[in-house]
Design an enzyme around this catalytic site. Structure first.
Site, short mmCIF file in Angstrom:
data_model
loop_
_atom_site.label_atom_id
_atom_site.label_comp_id
_atom_site.label_asym_id
_atom_site.label_seq_id
_atom_site.Cartn_x
_atom_site.Cartn_y
_atom_site.Cartn_z
N GLU A 134 66.55 25.94 25.32
CA GLU A 134 67.98 25.63 25.40
C GLU A 134 68.28 24.21 24.90
OE1 GLU A 134 68.41 28.57 29.30
OE2 GLU A 134 68.61 26.39 29.57
N HIS A 194 75.50 24.30 33.88
CA HIS A 194 74.29 25.10 33.67
C HIS A 194 73.06 24.25 33.96
CE1 HIS A 194 71.47 27.82 31.65
NE2 HIS A 194 70.94 26.74 31.12
N TYR A 240 72.94 32.79 24.54
CA TYR A 240 72.94 33.71 25.68
C TYR A 240 72.42 35.09 25.30
CZ TYR A 240 75.53 30.29 28.44
OH TYR A 240 75.89 29.16 29.15
N LYS A 247 80.31 22.77 31.51
CA LYS A 247 80.96 23.87 30.77
C LYS A 247 82.44 23.58 30.49
CE LYS A 247 77.65 27.23 32.60
NZ LYS A 247 77.45 28.62 33.07
N ASN A 290 81.71 28.38 35.88
CA ASN A 290 80.98 27.85 37.05
C ASN A 290 80.49 26.41 36.85
OD1 ASN A 290 78.90 28.45 35.34
ND2 ASN A 290 77.71 29.67 36.78
#
Ligand code: CMP
Length: 139
Positions: free
Chosen positions: A128, A117, A51, A11, A114
């Site tokens: 995805e 993914h 998302y 990310k 975070n």
């Protein structure tokens, strides 16, 4: 795909902090084969679509803003039991709860930032991965 192929993204903040190399080293050492990989960037619209399952949740706007804030590294990884094993390797969504040695424990900054993914099912890995790789179906 039987759980053996997963989709991952490093990310934006982890890319900005120059953590791509160390994260890929861990992935490599754990035996994942990189089948496809690219550095790319979400537009806001594409992040909203990616998302959409979270649309309407309190964190949705922050998530979309963050994920479209800079480059990401997207990849398709293959290994026996990749989906489940990779979720374990990256650790809890919230880095404060992530186990020692997990990628999020090592490199995440917050619940939103975070670090990485990992898909949670075959169905989502296909969905995805197809956002970034037209050849996803062949895996
Ligand atoms: P990930 O599971 O990769 O994809 C969805 C993201 O939404 C998740 O990582 C977190 O970064 C974020 N997220 C999930 N739950 C929350 C929450 N309760 N508050 C803020 N962000 C969240």
């Amino acid at each position: 795909m039987s759980g053996n192929v997963t989709f991952t993204m490093i990310k934006p903040y982890a890319v900005k902090k120059n953590f791509v190399g160390p994260i890929l080293k861990i992935i490599n050492e754990k035996g994942y084969r990189i089948k496809a990989m690219k550095m790319t960037r979400f537009t806001r619209e594409r992040a909203e679509a990616f998302y959409d399952v979270h649309a309407g949740k309190p964190f949705f706007n922050e998530l979309v803003d963050f994920m479209s804030s800079g480059p990401i590294v997207a990849a398709i990884l293959e290994k026996e039991n990749a989906i489940a094993d990779f979720r374990e390797l990256i650790g809890n969504t919230n880095p404060e709860k992530a186990a020692e040695g997990t990628i999020r424990k090592l490199y995440a900054s917050s619940l939103t930032a975070n670090a990485i993914h990992g898909s949670d099912s075959d169905e989502n890995a296909l969905r995805e991965g197809s956002f970034f790789f037209s050849e996803m179906e062949q895996y």
